[in-house]
Enzyme design. Structure first.
Site, mmCIF file in Angstrom:
data_model
loop_
_atom_site.group_PDB
_atom_site.id
_atom_site.type_symbol
_atom_site.label_atom_id
_atom_site.label_comp_id
_atom_site.label_asym_id
_atom_site.label_seq_id
_atom_site.Cartn_x
_atom_site.Cartn_y
_atom_site.Cartn_z
ATOM 1 N N THR A 45 0.779 -1.222 -0.006
ATOM 2 C CA THR A 45 0.048 0.202 0.024
ATOM 3 C C THR A 45 0.904 1.177 -0.010
ATOM 4 O O THR A 45 0.705 2.133 -0.697
ATOM 5 C CB THR A 45 -0.742 0.032 1.246
ATOM 6 O OG1 THR A 45 -1.922 -1.027 1.082
ATOM 7 C CG2 THR A 45 -1.739 1.330 1.410
ATOM 8 N N THR A 95 14.495 4.594 9.671
ATOM 9 C CA THR A 95 15.217 3.475 10.255
ATOM 10 C C THR A 95 14.640 2.095 9.278
ATOM 11 O O THR A 95 13.341 1.821 9.700
ATOM 12 C CB THR A 95 15.613 3.246 11.368
ATOM 13 O OG1 THR A 95 16.190 4.330 12.041
ATOM 14 C CG2 THR A 95 16.623 2.055 11.642
ATOM 15 N N CYS A 110 -13.992 -9.598 0.095
ATOM 16 C CA CYS A 110 -12.608 -9.783 -0.286
ATOM 17 C C CYS A 110 -11.582 -9.231 0.447
ATOM 18 O O CYS A 110 -10.456 -9.686 0.758
ATOM 19 C CB CYS A 110 -12.353 -9.478 -1.873
ATOM 20 S SG CYS A 110 -12.914 -7.882 -1.973
HETATM 21 N N1 PLP Z 1 -1.975 -4.410 -4.300
HETATM 22 C C1 PLP Z 1 -2.366 -5.549 -4.510
HETATM 23 C C2 PLP Z 1 -2.888 -5.923 -5.953
HETATM 24 C C3 PLP Z 1 -2.945 -6.524 -3.396
HETATM 25 O O1 PLP Z 1 -3.452 -7.593 -3.574
HETATM 26 C C4 PLP Z 1 -2.761 -5.991 -2.209
HETATM 27 C C5 PLP Z 1 -2.993 -6.958 -1.082
HETATM 28 O O2 PLP Z 1 -3.873 -7.734 -1.051
HETATM 29 C C6 PLP Z 1 -1.976 -4.652 -1.851
HETATM 30 C C7 PLP Z 1 -1.797 -3.907 -2.997
HETATM 31 C C8 PLP Z 1 -1.535 -4.153 -0.770
HETATM 32 O O3 PLP Z 1 -0.466 -4.832 -0.155
HETATM 33 P P1 PLP Z 1 -0.165 -4.954 1.443
HETATM 34 O O4 PLP Z 1 -1.032 -5.665 2.289
HETATM 35 O O5 PLP Z 1 1.385 -5.066 1.566
HETATM 36 O O6 PLP Z 1 -0.283 -3.348 1.858
#
Ligand code: PLP
Length: 391
Positions: free
Chosen positions: A72, A236, A324
Site C-alpha cells: 500500500t 530506520t 474480499c
Molecule cells: N495491491 C494488491 C494487488 C494487493 O493484492 C494488495 C494486498 O492484498 C496490496 C496492493 C496491498 O499490499 P499490502 O497488504 O502489503 O499493503
C-alpha cells in the site's frame, strides 16, 4: 482434520528458511545499518545482499530497489511522487479493478481536486487499449495499472500498456503485488518506471514492501525523514524483514519456472474437476491470461460466505468475492466491474495456491466441495428462476 490453505492471494505462510534468516537480526545483530561501527556494518552488508536478491528476482539494479512498509505504501508513494514532480499535471489514469491501495488513494486525490480516470474492464477483466491511449492527455501525471488482479488473477497486457504509456511520454507505475514471485518479471527488458511489491504475498512477513524506481526517474519521497534508502524513503529500515524478503526472493528466483508449472497444473486440475462435478458455475476471468495460482469461481444460487464457512469447517481456507477485503459486506468491485451477474458474485470463491500446496490438497477440495454446494443449493431460498432474473 486436514488443513488446506488456499488463500495465498490474501497472504502467504512465511517460509521457514525466511524465518531462520531473519532471527539473528532481532537480538543478536541488532545494529542500525546507518551506524559506522561494526554492529552497523554487518547489518548494512546483509541488507545490501537482500537488496541484491530482490533486484535479481526483478531483473533490476540494487539501487533501483527502495524498501517500504507494505504494498500500500509503495502504491501511494508512486502516485504521490508523480504529482509532486509534475505539479502542473492533474490527471491520474488507472482502472476500476485496482486494489484499494490505489483506488482509495485516488479517491482521496479526487477530493483534493485531481482528475482521476478509471478505465473500465470487459467481462474478461481486460481494459480497452484504445481507451487507454485516448485517455492520456497533456494533463496526465501518471498511469497506474496493476500487473495482475488479486481477486481473479487476470493479468493485464503490461508490455502493450507500457508501450502506449511511454509513447505518450508519461510515467508508468504498475502494482505488481500479486505478480511478483508468481510470474517471471524482467524489468531490464521493460520500460516500467515504478513497480510495487509486497513481501507477504511471496512468503516473507507482512509489513515489508518494495517500490522499484527505474534509474533516472524523478522521485519525491512520500515518507520524509533521514537519508535512508538513497534519500527516497525516510525511517530506520526494518532490517529483519528486509533480510527475510531478500531470502524469499532468492527462494522464488531459484525454481520459479518449475513452481509455476507445478502450481498451474494443480489449479487447472481443480478447475477442470470442479467444472465437471458441479453444475451452474462460472470461472471469473477464465478466458483471460491468469496468474497460475488463482481460480475464482462463481457458484450460482448460493452465498459465498456460506460456502466459505462450510469449507472452513472441513479445514479448507478460501476467500469470497463479496468479502474480499477487510470483512466488507460489499460485493466485489472487481467482479461488479466485469459485469458478473449478482447471482454469481454473491457465490464467488477465490482459491489461491502456493508452493506449499500439493496434489492431496487438490484431491481434498474436490472431495469436500461438491457435496457442500449440493447441500447449500437444496436449502437455498433462491430458486433458479428468481436468481436467473436477478442481474
Ligand atoms: N495491491 C494488491 C494487488 C494487493 O493484492 C494488495 C494486498 O492484498 C496490496 C496492493 C496491498 O499490499 P499490502 O497488504 O502489503 O499493503
Amino acid at each position: 482434520m486436514r488443513k488446506v490453505y488456499v488463500d495465498n492471494n490474501a497472504t502467504t505462510r512465511v517460509a521457514p528458511e525466511v524465518v531462520e534468516e531473519m532471527l539473528p537480526f532481532f537480538s543478536q545483530d541488532y545494529g542500525n545499518p546507518s551506524s559506522i561501527h561494526f554492529f552497523g556494518g554487518k547489518v548494512a552488508q546483509k541488507m545490501a545482499e537482500a537488496r541484491e536478491k530482490v533486484a535479481a528476482l526483478l531483473g533490476a539494479e540494487p539501487t533501483e530497489i527502495i524498501f517500504t512498509s507494505c504494498g500500500t505504501e509503495s502504491d501511494n508513494a508512486a502516485i504521490f511522487s508523480a504529482l509532486e514532480n509534475y505539479p502542473n499535471k492533474k490527471q491520474i489514469v488507472t482502472t476500476n479493478v485496482e486494489h484499494h491501495a490505489i483506488l482509495n488513494f485516488c479517491k482521496y486525490l479526487k477530493e483534493k481536486g485531481y482528475l482521476v480516470t478509471e478505465l473500465s474492464v470487459d467481462q474478461d477483466g481486460q481494459i480497452d487499449l484504445d481507451e487507454l491511449r485516448d485517455s492520456i492527455t497533456d494533463d496526465t501525471a501518471i498511469v497506474s495499472i496493476m500487473y495482475a488482479n488479486n481477486e481473479t488473477g487476470v493479468i493485464f497486457p503490461i508490455d502493450e500498456i507500457e508501450k502506449i504509456v511511454k509513447e505518450k511520454g508519461v510515467l508508468f507505475h504498475t502494482d505488481a503485488v500479486q505478480a511478483v514471485g508468481k510470474v517471471p518479471i524482467d524489468l531490464s527488458k521493460r520500460n516500467i518506471d515504478m513497480l510495487s511489491l509486497s513481501g507477504h504475498k511471496l512468503h516473507a512477513p507482512k509489513g515489508i514492501g518494495v517500490l522499484y524506481i527505474k534509474k533516472g526517474t524523478k522521485f519525491s519521497p512520500f515518507i520524509i525523514g533521514g537519508e535512508q534508502e538513497f534519500g527516497k524513503r525516510g525511517g530506520t529500515e526494518n532490517v529483519p524483514y528486509i533480510i527475510g524478503l531478500g531470502k524469499a526472493c532468492e527462494i522464488a528466483s531459484k525454481d520459479l519456472e518449475k513452481e509455476i508449472t507445478r502450481i498451474k497444473a494443480m489449479r487447472d486440475r481443480l478447475e477442470k474437476e470442479l467444472t465437471e462435478k458441479i453444475p451452474d458455475i462460472v470461472i471469473n476471468g477464465g478466458r483471460s491470461n491468469r496468474l497460475p495460482n488463482t481460480l475464482n469461481i462463481g457458484f450460482k444460487y448460493v452465498e459465498g460466505e456460506a460456502i466459505l464457512l462450510h469449507l472452513s469447517n472441513v479445514g479448507i481456507a478460501v476467500s469470497t468475492g463479496s468479502a474480499c477485503s477487510s470483512g466488507s459486506e460489499e460485493p466485489s468491485h472487481v467482479l461488479k466491474a466485469m459485469g458478473v451477474p449478482a447471482s454469481a458474485i454473491h457465490g464467488s470463491i477465490r482459491f489461491s495456491l502456493s508452493r506449499y500446496n500439493n496434489e492431496e490438497d487438490i484431491d481434498y477440495i474436490i472431495e469436500k466441495l461438491p457435496p457442500i454446494i449440493e447441500k447449500l443449493r437444496e436449502i437455498s431460498p433462491f430458486s433458479k428462476t428468481t436468481m436467473i432474473n436477478t442481474k
